[in-house]
Design a protein around this motif. Structure first.
Motif, short mmCIF file in Angstrom:
data_model
loop_
_atom_site.label_atom_id
_atom_site.label_comp_id
_atom_site.label_asym_id
_atom_site.label_seq_id
_atom_site.Cartn_x
_atom_site.Cartn_y
_atom_site.Cartn_z
N LEU A 184 0.64 -0.89 -0.15
CA LEU A 184 0.17 0.36 -0.30
C LEU A 184 0.97 0.86 0.47
O LEU A 184 -0.09 1.90 -1.11
N ALA A 185 1.49 1.26 1.07
CA ALA A 185 3.19 2.51 0.75
C ALA A 185 3.64 2.08 -0.57
O ALA A 185 4.78 1.50 -0.80
N ALA A 186 3.95 3.65 -1.37
CA ALA A 186 4.80 3.72 -2.46
C ALA A 186 6.25 3.39 -1.38
O ALA A 186 6.65 4.31 -0.34
N PRO A 187 7.09 3.19 -2.45
CA PRO A 187 8.71 3.27 -1.29
C PRO A 187 8.91 4.67 -1.27
O PRO A 187 8.92 6.18 -1.83
N GLY A 188 9.41 4.62 0.02
CA GLY A 188 9.88 5.73 1.07
C GLY A 188 8.77 6.47 1.97
O GLY A 188 8.47 6.95 2.90
N LYS A 189 7.69 5.45 1.62
CA LYS A 189 6.36 6.73 2.26
C LYS A 189 6.61 5.43 3.67
O LYS A 189 6.06 6.58 4.91
N LYS A 190 6.79 4.50 3.98
CA LYS A 190 7.27 3.43 4.89
C LYS A 190 7.67 4.49 6.25
O LYS A 190 7.71 4.72 7.34
N GLU A 191 8.93 4.59 5.50
CA GLU A 191 10.23 5.52 6.21
C GLU A 191 9.54 6.94 7.23
O GLU A 191 9.95 7.18 8.39
N ASP A 192 8.70 7.63 5.53
CA ASP A 192 8.47 8.65 6.48
C ASP A 192 7.22 8.37 6.90
O ASP A 192 6.83 8.99 8.72
N SER A 193 6.17 7.27 7.50
CA SER A 193 4.97 6.77 7.69
C SER A 193 6.02 6.76 9.47
O SER A 193 5.51 6.88 10.37
N SER A 213 5.67 9.05 13.20
CA SER A 213 5.07 8.15 14.26
C SER A 213 5.78 8.34 15.47
O SER A 213 5.56 8.83 16.69
N GLU A 214 6.89 8.27 14.92
CA GLU A 214 8.62 8.58 16.32
C GLU A 214 8.29 10.26 16.25
O GLU A 214 8.57 9.74 17.96
N ARG A 215 8.55 10.97 15.60
CA ARG A 215 8.15 12.49 16.27
C ARG A 215 6.45 12.89 16.80
O ARG A 215 7.13 13.60 17.94
N LEU A 216 5.53 11.85 16.46
CA LEU A 216 4.52 12.32 17.74
C LEU A 216 4.46 11.50 19.00
O LEU A 216 4.04 12.10 19.95
N TYR A 217 5.14 10.31 19.19
CA TYR A 217 5.90 9.55 19.89
C TYR A 217 6.21 10.68 21.23
O TYR A 217 6.38 10.76 21.90
N ARG A 218 7.72 10.95 20.41
CA ARG A 218 8.73 12.00 21.28
C ARG A 218 7.37 13.05 22.01
O ARG A 218 7.62 14.05 22.56
N GLN A 219 7.17 13.96 20.73
CA GLN A 219 5.90 15.01 20.90
C GLN A 219 5.35 14.60 22.55
O GLN A 219 4.72 15.02 22.93
#
Length: 110
Positions: free
Chosen positions: A47-56, A60-66
């Motif tokens: 479902l995710a285009a190449p590179g989209k998974k890393e962005d996701s 997620s990591e940014r939201l977790y830290r926030q």
């Protein structure tokens, strides 16, 4: 109208949950365009285009830290609030003591 005068609404009993066979029959009879299944990937389909998974994952990591920082800040604020309440009470008591001492000094001076 008082609470006693109001009639209670009798709700119908909750229906029994469907059996496993009923659930399987519903899923098997669903159309492929059913919105529930619109995002389900076919075998071998990504479902995710190449590179989209890393962005996701980065998002997620940014939201977790926030959210982690928010929780820590909230805990610090709660501690500061309780400390401020304690200090406020100490100041109130010190003010009362000071007023009593001033009254005693005035009485002795008279």
């Amino acid at each position: 109208m008082s609470a006693k005068a109001k009639k209670r609404v009798v709700l119908p009993t909750r229906p029994a949950p469907p059996a496993v066979e009923q659930i399987l029959a519903d899923v098997q009879s669903a159309r492929p365009t059913d919105p529930v299944f619109a995002l389900v990937a076919e075998p071998g389909e990504d479902l995710a285009a190449p590179g989209k998974k890393e962005d996701s994952e980065e998002e997620s990591e940014r939201l977790y830290r926030q959210s982690h920082a928010y929780v820590e800040m909230n805990q610090r604020l709660q501690k500061a609030c309780s400390l401020l309440k304690e200090k406020c009470e100490e100041l109130r008591q010190a003010g009362e003591t000071l007023e009593q001492n001033v009254l005693e000094m005035k009485q002795k001076a008279v």
